[in-house]
Design a protein around this motif. Structure first.
Motif, PDB file in Angstrom:
ATOM      1  N   ALA A 279       0.664  -1.048   0.127  1.00 35.47           N
ATOM      2  CA  ALA A 279      -0.108   0.172  -0.108  1.00 35.47           C
ATOM      3  C   ALA A 279       0.798   1.247   0.036  1.00 35.47           C
ATOM      4  O   ALA A 279       0.651   2.170  -0.732  1.00 35.47           O
ATOM      5  N   ALA A 280       1.700   1.225   0.829  1.00 36.10           N
ATOM      6  CA  ALA A 280       2.715   2.324   0.852  1.00 36.10           C
ATOM      7  C   ALA A 280       3.426   2.938  -0.527  1.00 36.10           C
ATOM      8  O   ALA A 280       3.418   4.019  -0.948  1.00 36.10           O
ATOM      9  N   GLU A 281       4.057   1.838  -1.192  1.00 39.35           N
ATOM     10  CA  GLU A 281       4.562   2.132  -2.591  1.00 39.35           C
ATOM     11  C   GLU A 281       3.648   2.500  -3.355  1.00 39.35           C
ATOM     12  O   GLU A 281       3.623   3.541  -3.976  1.00 39.35           O
ATOM     13  N   ALA A 282       2.192   1.954  -3.698  1.00 41.89           N
ATOM     14  CA  ALA A 282       1.241   2.551  -4.476  1.00 41.89           C
ATOM     15  C   ALA A 282       0.836   3.807  -4.156  1.00 41.89           C
ATOM     16  O   ALA A 282       0.498   4.620  -4.986  1.00 41.89           O
ATOM     17  N   ALA A 283       0.555   4.086  -2.938  1.00 41.21           N
ATOM     18  CA  ALA A 283       0.019   5.461  -2.377  1.00 41.21           C
ATOM     19  C   ALA A 283       1.186   6.635  -2.935  1.00 41.21           C
ATOM     20  O   ALA A 283       0.846   7.747  -2.618  1.00 41.21           O
TER      21      ALA A 283
END
Length: 512
Positions: free
Chosen positions: A143-147
């Motif tokens: 999630a953090a990467e895609a965000a």
């Protein structure tokens, strides 16, 4: 009933939206998976059955067809488990299909329903934004990467039950947040090694500063224990910081390779890859049954360090030639051709001969006649021509080792490198060139302004050293960088002389 969910397939460093169509009909009892899935996707049936049973849901016992469209694109990996499972629940009436029409989702499901991380989250999020999806659902680890992608809402989930409750609206997932790319890049970077720790070797530091300032390839050649590897490990500490665009490019490659974590959702430091000399062609360039980026792509916008260069197999070294020129590598298969970015700086080190002491100021070389030439001949002339700086590393004297003078720090050198890069950025403007090493012939003719004395110096060197046309280009580019470090608009004889001296392996004294 037919319902559609949406996922992504990764080709190179780009994502392609895949439509997962699920049809559950009352007649029949078999499960069919079509649309060019690989074995990992076909096995998703058993993982989904177990996961749904674990949360009290039922797999339909009637005829179920799952189609992955477009069928011409090969799909691979277990990341399609989540959209297939949600599509099945929607097709058999256990979940409203309206809830996930505007969501893209990917995730591998374990037998108890937990979501496992996937590769390529960043390009998936970029494609979801391009396609107009309002949200993307991924495993929490991704999630953090895609965000990092703005204008698309990213939801991270740890279990399929959380996804179901979110789509029903009973327990919405919390949107993932991470710092904006510009904010993350502004955070200070700490380096394990610093040039202030290096005693002596001023000419080597100068050569590496020139390489960093112009993005030039370099090889360090010298006896064992002279400090070649030690200096190479400190090279990243003088490189200019990554701009946002390059940071996102690099992160996409690492995302596709599955090498990002919550701690490095954005790659903020230039990569430094140092593969062992036993590496295979595929591991270096990329490829495999499922095409993955190799070391040269993982070194994109950074450094590929090859220690003990002649110990690498010649076939491995030869595949570097085209990527070094083009800044990319294309891996062709019967049905597809994938292009990965590979704009890296090559930094290599080597001994001058098998025993290591050829041209040593004190120790005598024990190699038989012709062995030095044979050893250096492991590296082809065309590859050596593509290396801009040939730097001789000599042993450090006792006096230099015991001096109490503090050497210049990496931070000070990095400031000069950044100033030179700023001049190059201003010079090239909007052209797709970031440093002097990537100048085209037309750009060299325009920007490498020389005086009569420097032209005569280069003409004499070309004749005496019998340099190739490619070596001529390298000298011109290096001299342009030296002039930039000097904040000089014109290349003078002093700049040209220093550039010529970095062609050590072109001299007859080596391996003659």
């Amino acid at each position: 009933m037919i319902v559609k969910t949406y996922g992504s397939a990764i080709e190179g460093v780009k994502a392609i939206t895949i439509t997962i169509e699920v049809n559950v009909s009352p007649r029949g009892s078999k499960f069919f998976m079509v649309g060019l899935p690989d074995n990992a996707i076909k096995e998703s049936e058993q993982r989904i059955i177990s996961a749904l049973q674990h949360i009290g849901k039922q797999m339909p016992r009637t005829r179920t067809v799952v189609n992955l469209a477009p069928a011409a694109i090969r799909k691979a990996g277990a990341a399609y488990d989540l959209p297939i499972a949600i599509g099945i629940l929607g097709a058999c009436g256990q979940l409203s299909s309206d809830a996930f029409a505007s969501h893209l989702m990917m995730g591998e499901i374990s037998l108890d329903g937990k979501l496992l991380p996937v590769r390529g989250a960043l390009p998936m999020a970029l494609q979801a934004r391009t396609e107009g999806f309002t949200g993307i659902i991924l495993p929490m680890d991704n999630a953090a990467e895609a965000a990092l992608v703005e204008d698309v809402t990213v939801y991270g989930a740890t279990h399929i039950n959380e996804v179901i409750n979110h789509l029903r609206g009973s327990t919405p997932l919390t949107p993932a947040t991470t710092g904006k790319g510009t904010t993350l890049l502004q955070q200070p970077i700490t380096y394990d090694f610093d040039f202030s720790e290096v005693k002596g070797q001023l000419h080597i530091k100068r050569a590496l500063e020139i390489a960093a300032a112009g993005g030039h390839n370099a090889v360090l050649i010298g006896p064992p224990g002279a400090g070649k590897t030690m200096l190479a490990k400190r090279f990243p500490s003088i490189l200019p910081p990554l701009p946002l665009e390059e940071a996102l490019e690099t992160t996409m490659i690492y995302s596709v390779a599955g090498k990002t974590t919550d701690n490095n959702s954005l790659i903020v430091q230039r990569p430094f890859r140092a593969p062992h000399h036993g590496i295979s062609d595929v591991a270096l360039v990329g490829g495999g049954s499922t095409i993955q980026p190799g070391e040269i792509s993982l070194a994109h916008n950074g450094v590929l360090f090859l220690d003990e260069l002649p110990e690498f197999r010649r076939s491995v070294l030869e595949v570097l030639r085209q990527p070094m020129e083009e800044g990319s590598v294309t891996i062709a298969r019967a049905r597809q051709a994938i292009t990965f970015p590979a704009n890296f700086m090559l930094l290599a080190s080597m001994n001058p001969c098998p025993c290591g002491y050829f041209n040593h100021p004190e120790k005598k070389c024990s190699c038989a006649p012709g062995m030095v030439y044979k050893y250096l001949n492991k590296i082809s002339g065309p590859l050596m021509d593509r290396i801009d700086l040939h730097v001789e590393v000599t042993p450090v004297t006792y006096t230099a080792l015991t001096e109490q003078v503090t050497a210049e720090s990496s931070q000070v050198i990095r400031q000069r490198v950044m100033a030179a890069r700023a001049l190059q950025k201003e010079r090239f403007g909007d052209q797709p060139v970031s440093c002097n090493a990537r100048m085209t012939a037309k750009m060299m003719h325009r920007y490498c302004n020389t005086d009569v004395e420097s032209q005569e110096l280069l003409r004499h060197a070309m004749k005496r050293l019998q340099l190739s046309a490619r070596a001529f280009d390298r000298i011109m580019k290096v001299s342009r960088t030296i002039a930039d470090l000097d904040n000089s608009e014109r290349i003078t004889a002093r700049h040209m002389a220093e550039a010529i001296q970095y062609r050590s392996l072109d001299r007859q004294s080596w391996g003659g």
